[in-house]
Design a protein around this motif. Structure first.
Motif: not given
Length: 375
Positions: A8-16, A300-318
């Motif tokens: 899974v990946s969750l969007p990061v607002q401040s810090s991962a 996959r998780v990188f691509t889907e996270s950008i398509l979901r959360y937008g740019l710049p890449p800012s997400f936490l994968a676990c």
């Protein structure tokens, strides 16, 4: 070892690290039996949004292929080990157990440079796995060919007297061969032996009286010899068949017997050598393909996270491995951390939101999620 994981990946607002701390705290308090690991995705080359959308289609097809090839090699290992009565050994990537390789994943920069376009990386993984799968088909076909030959010979050794190889049952002294006489071998139903003994001398002329001798008996048939003049042999075969007796074609030749024995030994040795070689290749190739699969999952998780959360890449994968009874609870935790239905990234009706379906999941969530089945 868990065999089913969620990535899974969750969007990061401040810090991962803040999001990671929140998810660790929530899981430990509400679902402490769920293993949780951070999945380190490197800074990959993004390209354009159009290129990512285009890549999404490739990811969907390639995922089925790469995962399928991985499981195919694993099944081949299980089959080869089973045939020798041995439990399959532990599956590893360069000596690291596969579950540890997933949960402590480190991107291989030398093999897949992070500055390469994502499509190039995906194509590289697909091409490599396709080559391994082709090699597997060739190697398995060669092994199965030898195994089929050996099985065919063994069937002849173990079948009923009507079909099995008789050479091991007949000794030189059982056979009379001269200028005028010949010994035939008759396969008689177990329950027709009295009929055979009372009638064989009269099936045709020139049968040597009292020449029939029983050599062997199995669950269905008995094997008898009968000696007669050469010139009536064909007629005897016909008459015997009319009475329900089968005369087997047989010619005793000690050289042929030795040759058959050597052929059987050679095939048995060839099969074991090929089984051992194929198994070793499968273990090695499984590690390489599994590694490629995990790199694919990272893309996959990188691509889907950008398509979901937008740019710049800012997400936490676990990576998590919840038990079946904990799944709803863990989903609820992840949704809450993601902002639930109010999450700005949760737009299933638009094109970007629909990208969550990339993973082929039956359901969609307000965060990126897909399942990794190790078996």
């Amino acid at each position: 070892m868990a065999t089913r994981y969620w990535m899974v990946s969750l969007p990061v607002q401040s810090s991962a690290s803040t999001v990671w701390g929140q998810i660790q705290d929530s899981i430990s308090k509400q679902s402490f039996d769920t293993p949780l690991y951070r999945f380190n995705v490197p800074n990959l080359r993004v390209g354009t949004l159009d290129s990512l959308l285009s890549l999404a289609d490739d990811l969907l097809k390639s995922n089925v292929f790469v995962e399928g090839a991985t499981h195919k090699i694993r099944r081949q290992i299980d089959e080869l080990e089973k045939s020798s009565g041995v439990d399959a050994g532990s599956l590893t990537v360069d000596g690291v157990p596969i579950d540890s390789y997933l949960t402590r994943f480190v991107w291989d920069e030398a093999k897949y440079p992070t500055m390469s376009p994502l499509k190039e990386t995906v194509d590289s993984i697909h091409s490599f796995v396709a080559k391994v799968e082709d090699d597997l088909k060739v190697r398995v076909a060669e092994y199965n060919n030898v195994r089929s030959q050996l099985n065919a010979i063994n069937r002849k050794q173990t079948g009923s007297l009507a079909v099995k190889d008789l050479s091991n049952l007949v000794k030189p002294e059982d056979i009379v061969i001269s200028e005028h006489l010949v010994t035939l071998l008759a396969v008689v139903s177990k329950y027709s032996q009295k009929d055979w003994l009372s009638s064989y001398e009269t099936l045709t002329e020139y049968v040597v009286p009292r020449s029939s001798k029983k050599l062997h008996e199995d669950n269905e048939y008995a094997l008898y010899t009968v000696t007669l003049f050469n010139r009536v042999a064909d007629n005897f075969r016909v008459k015997a068949r009319e009475r329900g007796f089968q005369v087997r074609d047989f010619e005793y030749d000690s050289e042929t017997q030795d040759s058959k024995k050597q052929e059987l030994e050679k095939l048995a040795n060839d099969q074991e050598t090929m089984r051992s070689s194929l198994l070793q290749w499968c273990y090695s190739s499984y590690g390489e393909v599994f590694s490629s699969w995990m790199h694919f999952c990272a893309v996959r998780v990188f691509t889907e996270s950008i398509l979901r959360y937008g740019l710049p890449p800012s997400f936490l994968a676990c990576v998590l491995a919840p038990s079946q009874k904990s799944e709803k609870k863990v989903r609820s935790i992840l949704e809450r951390l993601c902002g639930g239905g109010n999450n700005v990234h949760w737009k299933p009706e638009d094109e970007v939101g629909a990208m969550v379906g990339l993973a082929g999941e039956a359901e969609t969530y307000p965060y990126v999620s897909f399942t990794i089945n190790l078996v």
